[in-house]
Scaffold this motif. Sequence first.
Motif, PDB file in Angstrom:
ATOM      1  N   PRO A   6      56.395  25.004  33.005  1.00  0.00           N
ATOM      2  CA  PRO A   6      54.938  24.898  32.885  1.00  0.00           C
ATOM      3  C   PRO A   6      54.508  23.428  32.939  1.00  0.00           C
ATOM      4  CG  PRO A   6      55.923  25.482  30.776  1.00  0.00           C
ATOM      5  CD  PRO A   6      57.018  25.490  31.799  1.00  0.00           C
ATOM      6  N   PRO A   7      53.308  23.177  33.416  1.00  0.00           N
ATOM      7  CA  PRO A   7      52.843  21.791  33.493  1.00  0.00           C
ATOM      8  C   PRO A   7      52.618  21.198  32.098  1.00  0.00           C
ATOM      9  CG  PRO A   7      51.061  23.304  33.981  1.00  0.00           C
ATOM     10  CD  PRO A   7      52.309  24.131  33.858  1.00  0.00           C
ATOM     11  N   VAL A   8      52.749  19.890  32.021  1.00  0.00           N
ATOM     12  CA  VAL A   8      52.462  19.195  30.762  1.00  0.00           C
ATOM     13  C   VAL A   8      50.948  19.141  30.606  1.00  0.00           C
ATOM     14  CG1 VAL A   8      52.631  17.006  29.535  1.00  0.00           C
ATOM     15  CG2 VAL A   8      54.562  17.829  30.896  1.00  0.00           C
ATOM     16  N   VAL A   9      50.445  19.613  29.491  1.00  0.00           N
ATOM     17  CA  VAL A   9      49.001  19.575  29.254  1.00  0.00           C
ATOM     18  C   VAL A   9      48.616  18.541  28.214  1.00  0.00           C
ATOM     19  CG1 VAL A   9      48.595  21.956  29.995  1.00  0.00           C
ATOM     20  CG2 VAL A   9      49.135  21.470  27.594  1.00  0.00           C
ATOM     21  N   ALA A  10      49.576  18.109  27.409  1.00  0.00           N
ATOM     22  CA  ALA A  10      49.280  17.122  26.372  1.00  0.00           C
ATOM     23  C   ALA A  10      50.557  16.445  25.904  1.00  0.00           C
ATOM     24  CB  ALA A  10      48.579  17.769  25.184  1.00  0.00           C
ATOM     25  N   VAL A  11      50.382  15.242  25.370  1.00  0.00           N
ATOM     26  CA  VAL A  11      51.483  14.491  24.778  1.00  0.00           C
ATOM     27  C   VAL A  11      51.093  14.215  23.335  1.00  0.00           C
ATOM     28  CG1 VAL A  11      52.767  12.325  24.807  1.00  0.00           C
ATOM     29  CG2 VAL A  11      52.119  13.417  26.962  1.00  0.00           C
ATOM     30  N   ALA A  12      51.955  14.612  22.402  1.00  0.00           N
ATOM     31  CA  ALA A  12      51.722  14.299  20.992  1.00  0.00           C
ATOM     32  C   ALA A  12      52.208  12.873  20.797  1.00  0.00           C
ATOM     33  CB  ALA A  12      52.466  15.262  20.094  1.00  0.00           C
ATOM     34  N   GLY A  13      51.256  12.026  20.568  1.00  0.00           N
ATOM     35  CA  GLY A  13      51.337  10.592  20.649  1.00  0.00           C
ATOM     36  C   GLY A  13      52.488   9.814  20.108  1.00  0.00           C
ATOM     37  N   CYS A  14      52.456   8.586  20.462  1.00  0.00           N
ATOM     38  CA  CYS A  14      53.467   7.609  20.072  1.00  0.00           C
ATOM     39  C   CYS A  14      53.161   7.103  18.660  1.00  0.00           C
ATOM     40  CB  CYS A  14      53.460   6.439  21.047  1.00  0.00           C
ATOM     41  SG  CYS A  14      53.614   6.962  22.759  1.00  0.00           S
ATOM     42  N   TYR A  15      54.150   6.459  18.080  1.00  0.00           N
ATOM     43  CA  TYR A  15      54.009   5.959  16.716  1.00  0.00           C
ATOM     44  C   TYR A  15      53.180   4.687  16.643  1.00  0.00           C
ATOM     45  CZ  TYR A  15      55.247   4.339  12.076  1.00  0.00           C
ATOM     46  OH  TYR A  15      55.187   3.900  10.798  1.00  0.00           O
ATOM     47  N   CYS A  16      53.296   3.825  17.653  1.00  0.00           N
ATOM     48  CA  CYS A  16      52.579   2.548  17.591  1.00  0.00           C
ATOM     49  C   CYS A  16      51.549   2.453  18.717  1.00  0.00           C
ATOM     50  CB  CYS A  16      53.542   1.372  17.656  1.00  0.00           C
ATOM     51  SG  CYS A  16      54.422   1.255  19.216  1.00  0.00           S
ATOM     52  N   SER A  17      50.576   1.588  18.522  1.00  0.00           N
ATOM     53  CA  SER A  17      49.500   1.438  19.493  1.00  0.00           C
ATOM     54  C   SER A  17      49.995   0.931  20.839  1.00  0.00           C
ATOM     55  CB  SER A  17      48.425   0.486  18.951  1.00  0.00           C
ATOM     56  OG  SER A  17      47.784   1.047  17.833  1.00  0.00           O
ATOM     57  N   GLY A  18      50.924  -0.014  20.841  1.00  0.00           N
ATOM     58  CA  GLY A  18      51.417  -0.586  22.091  1.00  0.00           C
ATOM     59  C   GLY A  18      51.998   0.470  23.015  1.00  0.00           C
ATOM     60  N   ALA A  19      52.848   1.316  22.483  1.00  0.00           N
ATOM     61  CA  ALA A  19      53.446   2.384  23.282  1.00  0.00           C
ATOM     62  C   ALA A  19      52.393   3.411  23.688  1.00  0.00           C
ATOM     63  CB  ALA A  19      54.565   3.051  22.504  1.00  0.00           C
ATOM     64  N   THR A  20      51.448   3.686  22.802  1.00  0.00           N
ATOM     65  CA  THR A  20      50.402   4.655  23.104  1.00  0.00           C
ATOM     66  C   THR A  20      49.525   4.185  24.251  1.00  0.00           C
ATOM     67  OG1 THR A  20      50.403   5.388  20.803  1.00  0.00           O
ATOM     68  CG2 THR A  20      48.489   5.978  22.125  1.00  0.00           C
ATOM     69  N   VAL A  21      49.227   2.888  24.305  1.00  0.00           N
ATOM     70  CA  VAL A  21      48.427   2.339  25.411  1.00  0.00           C
ATOM     71  C   VAL A  21      49.134   2.600  26.733  1.00  0.00           C
ATOM     72  CG1 VAL A  21      47.610   0.193  26.465  1.00  0.00           C
ATOM     73  CG2 VAL A  21      47.211   0.615  24.039  1.00  0.00           C
ATOM     74  N   VAL A  22      50.421   2.328  26.791  1.00  0.00           N
ATOM     75  CA  VAL A  22      51.186   2.525  28.026  1.00  0.00           C
ATOM     76  C   VAL A  22      51.215   4.009  28.414  1.00  0.00           C
ATOM     77  CG1 VAL A  22      53.471   2.336  29.090  1.00  0.00           C
ATOM     78  CG2 VAL A  22      52.589   0.467  27.675  1.00  0.00           C
ATOM     79  N   VAL A  23      51.529   4.880  27.460  1.00  0.00           N
ATOM     80  CA  VAL A  23      51.597   6.316  27.747  1.00  0.00           C
ATOM     81  C   VAL A  23      50.231   6.832  28.188  1.00  0.00           C
ATOM     82  CG1 VAL A  23      51.978   8.598  26.723  1.00  0.00           C
ATOM     83  CG2 VAL A  23      53.588   6.740  26.281  1.00  0.00           C
ATOM     84  N   SER A  24      49.179   6.388  27.538  1.00  0.00           N
ATOM     85  CA  SER A  24      47.831   6.816  27.902  1.00  0.00           C
ATOM     86  C   SER A  24      47.485   6.402  29.328  1.00  0.00           C
ATOM     87  CB  SER A  24      46.819   6.226  26.919  1.00  0.00           C
ATOM     88  OG  SER A  24      45.506   6.564  27.302  1.00  0.00           O
TER      89      SER A  24
END
Length: 98
Positions: A6-24
């Motif tokens: 199945p396609p990815v519909v969401a990512v349960a976020g990263c622990y830190c802001s830096g990684a979250t910015v990249v993933v976003s």
Amino acid sequence: DTVDTPPVVAVAGCYCSGATVVVSQLAAPLEVVVVSGTASAPTLSNKALHPYFARTVPPDSAQGAGLARLVRTFAQQAPSNSWNEIVLMYPQDTYSEG
């Protein structure tokens, strides 16, 4: 045989802001939602840069105003002239500057 994934519909976020910015930034062109309960960098509030990002904590930029309201509330409830000064303590590191 191939397995239907199945396609990815969401990512349960990263622990830190830096990684979250990249993933976003990687997830946005794919229209994949990124949700984080810990990423608090104010830049993540910019919907032009992070249109599919959602957070469950306030951004760092809102925390100062919230602390000021907290101090004001307690100062108003304190007996008259019982507060002579307020002292702020904070670290001087990369996180506290950002």
